[in-house]
Design a protein around this motif. Structure first.
Motif, PDB file in Angstrom:
ATOM      1  N   GLN A 167       6.301  -8.042  -5.606  1.00  0.00           N
ATOM      2  CA  GLN A 167       5.552  -8.968  -4.521  1.00  0.00           C
ATOM      3  C   GLN A 167       5.784  -8.996  -3.220  1.00  0.00           C
ATOM      4  O   GLN A 167       4.917  -8.925  -2.248  1.00  0.00           O
ATOM      5  CB  GLN A 167       5.507 -10.494  -4.880  1.00  0.00           C
ATOM      6  N   LEU A 168       7.122  -8.555  -2.845  1.00  0.00           N
ATOM      7  CA  LEU A 168       7.589  -8.526  -1.501  1.00  0.00           C
ATOM      8  C   LEU A 168       7.868  -7.097  -1.086  1.00  0.00           C
ATOM      9  O   LEU A 168       8.918  -6.719  -1.712  1.00  0.00           O
ATOM     10  CB  LEU A 168       8.661  -9.437  -1.121  1.00  0.00           C
ATOM     11  N   GLY A 169       6.987  -6.173  -0.326  1.00  0.00           N
ATOM     12  CA  GLY A 169       7.204  -4.877  -0.270  1.00  0.00           C
ATOM     13  C   GLY A 169       6.359  -4.563   1.200  1.00  0.00           C
ATOM     14  O   GLY A 169       6.125  -5.410   1.835  1.00  0.00           O
ATOM     15  N   ARG A 170       5.893  -3.377   0.793  1.00  0.00           N
ATOM     16  CA  ARG A 170       4.895  -2.686   1.891  1.00  0.00           C
ATOM     17  C   ARG A 170       3.705  -2.278   1.118  1.00  0.00           C
ATOM     18  O   ARG A 170       3.841  -1.097   0.392  1.00  0.00           O
ATOM     19  CB  ARG A 170       5.517  -1.746   2.601  1.00  0.00           C
ATOM     20  N   THR A 171       2.407  -2.717   1.367  1.00  0.00           N
ATOM     21  CA  THR A 171       1.330  -2.254   0.737  1.00  0.00           C
ATOM     22  C   THR A 171       1.152  -0.909   1.354  1.00  0.00           C
ATOM     23  O   THR A 171       0.769   0.043   0.554  1.00  0.00           O
ATOM     24  CB  THR A 171       0.086  -3.133   1.012  1.00  0.00           C
ATOM     25  N   SER A 172       1.452  -0.574   2.730  1.00  0.00           N
ATOM     26  CA  SER A 172       1.091   0.655   3.250  1.00  0.00           C
ATOM     27  C   SER A 172       1.771   1.876   2.465  1.00  0.00           C
ATOM     28  O   SER A 172       1.453   3.057   2.689  1.00  0.00           O
ATOM     29  CB  SER A 172       1.488   0.856   4.708  1.00  0.00           C
ATOM     30  N   GLN A 173       2.884   1.326   1.605  1.00  0.00           N
ATOM     31  CA  GLN A 173       3.675   2.601   0.955  1.00  0.00           C
ATOM     32  C   GLN A 173       3.186   2.746  -0.447  1.00  0.00           C
ATOM     33  O   GLN A 173       3.832   3.436  -1.185  1.00  0.00           O
ATOM     34  CB  GLN A 173       5.067   1.995   1.167  1.00  0.00           C
ATOM     35  N   THR A 174       2.287   1.862  -0.784  1.00  0.00           N
ATOM     36  CA  THR A 174       1.750   1.884  -2.177  1.00  0.00           C
ATOM     37  C   THR A 174       1.141   3.349  -2.432  1.00  0.00           C
ATOM     38  O   THR A 174       0.528   4.074  -1.618  1.00  0.00           O
ATOM     39  CB  THR A 174       0.506   0.898  -2.445  1.00  0.00           C
ATOM     40  N   GLN A 175       1.398   3.926  -3.754  1.00  0.00           N
ATOM     41  CA  GLN A 175       1.193   5.215  -3.827  1.00  0.00           C
ATOM     42  C   GLN A 175      -0.211   5.440  -4.999  1.00  0.00           C
ATOM     43  O   GLN A 175      -0.557   6.576  -5.182  1.00  0.00           O
ATOM     44  CB  GLN A 175       2.249   6.167  -4.472  1.00  0.00           C
ATOM     45  N   THR A 176      -0.175   4.246  -5.903  1.00  0.00           N
ATOM     46  CA  THR A 176      -1.057   4.436  -7.008  1.00  0.00           C
ATOM     47  C   THR A 176      -2.026   3.116  -7.080  1.00  0.00           C
ATOM     48  O   THR A 176      -1.736   2.280  -6.493  1.00  0.00           O
ATOM     49  CB  THR A 176      -0.435   4.596  -8.311  1.00  0.00           C
ATOM     50  N   LEU A 177      -2.996   3.134  -8.056  1.00  0.00           N
ATOM     51  CA  LEU A 177      -3.659   2.313  -8.255  1.00  0.00           C
ATOM     52  C   LEU A 177      -3.095   1.655  -9.631  1.00  0.00           C
ATOM     53  O   LEU A 177      -3.949   0.934 -10.583  1.00  0.00           O
ATOM     54  CB  LEU A 177      -5.348   2.598  -8.554  1.00  0.00           C
ATOM     55  N   TRP A 393     -15.683 -11.627 -10.390  1.00  0.00           N
ATOM     56  CA  TRP A 393     -15.493 -10.913  -9.127  1.00  0.00           C
ATOM     57  C   TRP A 393     -14.321 -10.017  -9.649  1.00  0.00           C
ATOM     58  O   TRP A 393     -13.276 -10.732  -9.694  1.00  0.00           O
ATOM     59  CB  TRP A 393     -15.165 -11.892  -8.204  1.00  0.00           C
ATOM     60  N   GLN A 394     -14.398  -8.841  -9.363  1.00  0.00           N
ATOM     61  CA  GLN A 394     -13.440  -7.554  -9.747  1.00  0.00           C
ATOM     62  C   GLN A 394     -12.810  -7.005  -8.517  1.00  0.00           C
ATOM     63  O   GLN A 394     -13.693  -6.318  -7.584  1.00  0.00           O
ATOM     64  CB  GLN A 394     -14.084  -6.677 -10.762  1.00  0.00           C
ATOM     65  N   GLU A 395     -11.655  -7.099  -8.346  1.00  0.00           N
ATOM     66  CA  GLU A 395     -10.981  -6.713  -7.347  1.00  0.00           C
ATOM     67  C   GLU A 395     -10.366  -5.259  -7.767  1.00  0.00           C
ATOM     68  O   GLU A 395      -9.909  -5.184  -8.847  1.00  0.00           O
ATOM     69  CB  GLU A 395      -9.779  -7.318  -6.293  1.00  0.00           C
ATOM     70  N   MET A 396     -10.310  -4.069  -6.991  1.00  0.00           N
ATOM     71  CA  MET A 396      -9.591  -3.004  -7.305  1.00  0.00           C
ATOM     72  C   MET A 396      -8.158  -3.177  -7.113  1.00  0.00           C
ATOM     73  O   MET A 396      -7.532  -4.121  -6.472  1.00  0.00           O
ATOM     74  CB  MET A 396      -9.953  -1.893  -6.606  1.00  0.00           C
ATOM     75  N   PRO A 397      -7.335  -2.704  -8.210  1.00  0.00           N
ATOM     76  CA  PRO A 397      -5.619  -3.049  -8.249  1.00  0.00           C
ATOM     77  C   PRO A 397      -5.052  -2.551  -6.942  1.00  0.00           C
ATOM     78  O   PRO A 397      -4.254  -1.604  -6.810  1.00  0.00           O
ATOM     79  CB  PRO A 397      -5.434  -2.422  -9.491  1.00  0.00           C
ATOM     80  N   LEU A 398      -5.110  -3.186  -5.929  1.00  0.00           N
ATOM     81  CA  LEU A 398      -4.524  -2.893  -4.463  1.00  0.00           C
ATOM     82  C   LEU A 398      -4.342  -4.416  -4.024  1.00  0.00           C
ATOM     83  O   LEU A 398      -5.402  -5.176  -3.873  1.00  0.00           O
ATOM     84  CB  LEU A 398      -5.534  -2.202  -3.824  1.00  0.00           C
ATOM     85  N   THR A 399      -3.068  -4.781  -3.536  1.00  0.00           N
ATOM     86  CA  THR A 399      -2.780  -5.948  -2.986  1.00  0.00           C
ATOM     87  C   THR A 399      -1.733  -5.925  -2.118  1.00  0.00           C
ATOM     88  O   THR A 399      -1.244  -5.159  -1.638  1.00  0.00           O
ATOM     89  CB  THR A 399      -2.226  -6.770  -4.507  1.00  0.00           C
ATOM     90  N   SER A 400      -1.643  -7.357  -1.463  1.00  0.00           N
ATOM     91  CA  SER A 400      -0.680  -7.552  -0.342  1.00  0.00           C
ATOM     92  C   SER A 400       0.646  -7.334  -0.964  1.00  0.00           C
ATOM     93  O   SER A 400       0.950  -7.267  -2.203  1.00  0.00           O
ATOM     94  CB  SER A 400      -0.900  -9.190  -0.135  1.00  0.00           C
ATOM     95  N   SER A 401       1.605  -7.345  -0.094  1.00  0.00           N
ATOM     96  CA  SER A 401       3.108  -7.151  -0.006  1.00  0.00           C
ATOM     97  C   SER A 401       4.193  -8.045   0.344  1.00  0.00           C
ATOM     98  O   SER A 401       5.260  -7.842   0.304  1.00  0.00           O
ATOM     99  CB  SER A 401       3.620  -5.636  -0.184  1.00  0.00           C
ATOM    100  N   GLY A 402       3.570  -8.834   1.429  1.00  0.00           N
ATOM    101  CA  GLY A 402       4.471  -9.459   1.962  1.00  0.00           C
ATOM    102  C   GLY A 402       5.076  -9.107   3.314  1.00  0.00           C
ATOM    103  O   GLY A 402       4.854  -9.684   4.351  1.00  0.00           O
ATOM    104  N   THR A 403       5.769  -7.781   3.326  1.00  0.00           N
ATOM    105  CA  THR A 403       6.384  -7.214   4.468  1.00  0.00           C
ATOM    106  C   THR A 403       5.197  -6.721   5.288  1.00  0.00           C
ATOM    107  O   THR A 403       5.058  -6.948   6.617  1.00  0.00           O
ATOM    108  CB  THR A 403       7.431  -6.107   4.085  1.00  0.00           C
ATOM    109  N   ASP A 404       4.315  -5.843   4.653  1.00  0.00           N
ATOM    110  CA  ASP A 404       2.893  -5.570   5.271  1.00  0.00           C
ATOM    111  C   ASP A 404       2.020  -5.584   4.126  1.00  0.00           C
ATOM    112  O   ASP A 404       2.124  -5.148   3.004  1.00  0.00           O
ATOM    113  CB  ASP A 404       3.081  -4.229   5.940  1.00  0.00           C
ATOM    114  N   ASN A 405       0.598  -5.866   4.407  1.00  0.00           N
ATOM    115  CA  ASN A 405      -0.424  -5.728   3.534  1.00  0.00           C
ATOM    116  C   ASN A 405      -1.623  -4.459   4.146  1.00  0.00           C
ATOM    117  O   ASN A 405      -2.746  -4.978   3.751  1.00  0.00           O
ATOM    118  CB  ASN A 405      -1.146  -7.137   3.768  1.00  0.00           C
TER     119      ASN A 405
END
Length: 840
Positions: A167-177, A393-405
């Motif tokens: 939950q606490l990380g950086r969405t900008s660094q997400t690599q996958t769905l 209502w279906q969102e794609m599996p990409l989400t906020s992370s606290g440090t950045d979203n």
């Protein structure tokens, strides 16, 4: 019914063979499996190196589930056991089985995978066929030369899952769905799912195959005619005829054969699919196949959905937030959903999901939001929602992370997006219940402002969704801004900037928990909540590595099972010291219930302005000590579930109180909230803890209409404020709320109230609870034992001295109604009473 491939009926040797069921599973550190040649030989020789210890595993299924069944890990639901299971995601996992080809001879033969969590290599008889990646991304490997006279060794090697953030990380660094819920979130422990979790089949064809079909429904303006165009995805040389069969809701069948680009059906008039409260849910089925290949089957409904403006959204220059189905505008009320279990391969998960859908419908929900923290809603969920008229209502599996979203833009993520997003959409698009898509949950720019379609990643996601579907409205994220949070200062100074907002979620006492909802002016309130403890029986069942009490940060188990939601300090601020776990649970649930009813009532009272109100959240995927769910992991409703059901009912009462405490006389503004106009008589009464009436008001009312202020005396101690609405048919709605003068620990007198006694007797459809003492019985609850799915007409209510109430009862187990069981009834100030229950 909506699965990707359905085997043909009646053929002695079909062109479709299921390779699911029992497999074997073993773990390896890094590529030890390659060194030991597990992918090549079915057996290892005896020697210096220990042979692999294989365990049985089910496919589709999960590695964690197989290890629990084999006794290699403790069930992570209990105590601190999940900490000892985190090593599972640090391994590569080898699935293997042998099979023989049982299909009729065919021109081509394919080994087909519907998805893996999250990536893998595939070997057949020691030869590497290729790779798998993506939870819903299919892969087909041609194996036409397989020897039909021998057994074949099929091996799937799962890589370690991607190293995504919790939950606490950086969405900008997400690599996958890959859904990040299992990487640790506030509603669940760290349990990163891995598994061969979707179907594996062998499929033969005559040189051409239909691998997917989308029944694209085009409705004319007055809904009197629909064209169903079949968008086909094919493999092979398209030289063979393609046949499509349409099965109407009444069982009638029609068939067309021709080029894939021209397959279509005309429905004149069509049977329209409606949400549950507005009509029926007729479903059509289409089956499409090329000669000599297995058919693809899809079930669909005929309906049109759109987001349209109400007056407030148009005046503010906002997006449209009012959902319209078949031209009929709806007020959206419901819940946010999280995965039903952190281990989706567990036995009974499908039954859990169907139970949750039933609870949502019984609470008058018309929409569920599957937010981008978790995976897509499962096929079981979507089929159930299609059949029962519950919107998704279906969102794609990409989400906020606290440090950045901030949505990721790395080349690696974008490559995975191109590969996996179309497959995710293909799993959703034929379901009529799915009415809204989003790029993800709580995505923002660097300044914490919700992103728009102009963000490059969101723009590309919108393009891919449009190309694969294009029949549903799209939101870039939720909240969609321009403000992110429900903020009291913004609500007071810039209410026009509250469009789609989130929050608050935490219980902060008898003023700050209520104020944001009272001043809220949002157009859509897509996520808000309040926490409470799970039922005491649930806590005692799962907190097995020590005592349940105290319920604070001095208890390691309580911290482990929900460290974000501790509230003992807040409960003591409102109710005074509490030393009993059962009493503590009851008070936390009472607090949550009151806040959520308050929020729902204020939102619904603004129906002309607010279009959508969704509680965070209906369920939880792991047993929490405290959580914002209204139903705990054991599928036991908290008091808040009943207050949500009350506030969302077709006719409900909103007291219009800014808070449950006041300074001086109490000013209420009671209002009838209804889906349809009507009239009746509204009665309000104020009672002391001894049941003495200190105020009474009765007046005729009609609705829709704003509430009229009513001033009531507020005695020095807590009082029960009750409202009842009656019409020609009897009781239409009721509500009640404890109120008190503003003071330190304002509701401590309720905890110290004199004891009373309850009696219970059976009635024709339930039971009758009676308060036989001299004090109000506060927060009367009804409970069934573990394993019993309980549906009561109410729980968590008050009974005046001498008062009785009939409660309707419906009990079920996964196998049907229990022949007999027990029910327990108690209150904050009344000991438990147990009743034997025999199903008629």
């Amino acid at each position: 019914m909506s699965g990707r491939i359905q085997p043909p009926q009646g053929a002695a040797k079909p062109s479709w063979q299921d390779l699911g069921g029992r497999w074997q599973l073993a773990g390896a550190v890094s590529e030890a499996w390659r060194f030991h040649r597990w992918h090549v030989a079915p057996e290892q020789p005896v020697g210096a190196f220990a042979r692999a210890s294989w365990v049985d595993a089910l496919v589709p299924g999960s590695v964690h589930d197989a290890l629990i069944r084999a006794g290699q890990i403790r069930d992570p639901n209990f105590g601190l056991a999940s900490l000892q299971a985190e090593w599972v995601s640090a391994r590569q996992w080898v699935y293997r089985r042998t099979f023989r080809v049982e299909l009729a001879p065919s021109a081509r033969l394919f080994l087909c995978f519907e998805g893996v969590d999250y990536s893998a290599e595939v070997y057949l008889n020691g030869d590497r066929l290729g790779t798998l990646a993506g939870t819903h991304t299919p892969a087909r490997f041609e194996v036409s030369r397989l020897d039909r006279e021998r057994a074949h060794l099929l091996v799937v090697v799962l890589h370690e899952p991607p190293a995504e953030a919790g939950q606490l990380g950086r969405t900008s660094q997400t690599q996958t769905l890959k859904a990040r819920a299992g990487y640790w979130w506030d509603f669940g422990t760290r349990l990163v799912h891995v598994g061969l979790w979707r179907s594996v089949t062998l499929q033969g064809d005559a040189g051409q195959a239909v691998v997917d079909v989308f029944p694209r429904v085009l409705l004319n303006e007055d809904l009197s005619r629909a064209e169903v165009r079949l968008d086909l995805e094919q493999d092979g040389v398209p030289s063979l005829p393609v046949t499509a069969e349409l099965v109407h809701p009444d069982g009638r069948r029609e068939q067309v054969t021709g080029p894939a680009s021209s397959l279509a059906f005309c429905l004149e008039p069509p049977e329209l699919w409606w949400p549950a409260a507005l009509g029926r849910q007729p479903l059509y089925t289409v089956r499409v196949w090329a000669e000599g290949s297995p058919p693809v089957e899809r079930r669909f409904g005929v309906r049109r959905v759109a987001l349209v403006h109400n007056r407030a959204s148009r005046e503010r220059g906002a997006r449209p937030y009012t959902l319209e189905v078949n031209g009929q505008a709806m007020y959206i009320r419901g819940f946010n959903m999280v995965p039903s279990d952190l281990i989706p391969g567990r036995e009974g998960v499908a039954e859990r999901e169907r139970t949750l859908i039933g609870y949502a419908l019984a609470a008058h929900a018309n929409l569920l939001r599957y937010n981008g923290v978790g995976p897509l809603a499962s096929e079981t969920v979507l089929d159930e929602c299609d059949e029962r008229g519950l919107l998704v209502w279906q969102e794609m599996p990409l989400t906020s992370s606290g440090t950045d979203n901030v949505p990721p833009q790395s080349p690696g993520f974008l490559a995975n997006l191109e590969r996996d997003l179309p497959a995710l959409v293909r799993a959703l698009r034929h379901h009529p219940s799915v009415v809204l898509l989003s790029a993800g949950n709580e995505l923002t720019d660097e300044a914490h402002r919700p992103v728009a379609e102009t963000h490059p990643t969101v723009a590309r996601m919108a393009q891919l969704l449009q190309a694969s579907d294009g029949t549903r409205p799209f939101l870039p994220t939720s909240p969609s801004g321009p403000e992110y949070d429900l903020s009291v200062p913004v609500a007071r100074a810039r209410p026009h900037d509250l469009h789609d907002v989130h929050g608050p979620w935490h219980y902060r006492g008898v003023r700050d928990s209520y104020l944001p909802h009272t001043v809220n002016r949002s157009l859509a309130h897509s996520e808000f909540g309040c926490q409470a403890a799970s039922r005491l029986s649930t806590l005692q069942h799962y907190l097995t590595d020590g005592p349940v009490w105290p319920m604070n940060d001095l208890n390691p188990q309580v911290v482990h099972h929900g460290e974000w939601w501790l509230m003992a300090h807040r409960i003591e601020e409102v109710f005074g010291p509490v030393e009993d776990p059962g009493r503590y649970v009851r008070l936390t649930q009472a607090a949550q219930a009151d806040v959520l009813r308050h929020a729902l009532g204020w939102n619904r009272a603004r129906r002309g302005e607010c279009s959508l109100s969704l509680v965070w959240q209906l369920n939880e995927p792991w047993p929490n000590a405290h959580n914002t769910s209204v139903i705990d992991y054991d599928l036991k409703p908290k008091f808040s579930y009943y207050r949500c059901r009350e506030a969302n009912a077709p006719v409900a009462l909103h007291l219009g109180l800014p808070a449950p405490v006041g300074d001086g006389p109490l000013t209420a503004c009671p209002q009838v909230l209804s889906d349809t106009p009507g009239s009746g008589r509204l009665t309000l009464q104020l009672h002391t803890v001894t049941g003495m009436m200190v105020a009474h008001d009765s007046r005729p009312v009609s609705w829709p209409a704003p509430g009229q202020p009513l001033t009531l005396p507020l005695p020095a101690s807590p009082c029960l404020l009750r409202a009842e609405l009656r019409g020609d048919g009897g009781l239409l709605a009721r509500t009640e709320q404890w109120v008190a003068p503003e003071a330190p620990t304002p509701f401590a007198p309720l905890v110290q109230a004199p004891a009373t006694s309850l009696s219970v007797a059976s009635s024709a459809h339930g039971l009758v609870v009676r308060n036989g003492g001299a004090s109000v019985a506060s927060w009367v609850s009804l409970e069934a034992p573990a394993g019993i799915r309980e549906h009561f007409s109410d729980s968590g209510f008050a009974l005046l001295p001498g008062e009785e109430r009939e409660v309707l009862v419906s009990l079920r187990t996964p196998g049907g109604p229990p022949a007999s069981t027990t029910l327990t009834v108690q209150a904050l100030n009344a000991p438990p009473v147990t009743l034997s229950w025999v199903t008629a």
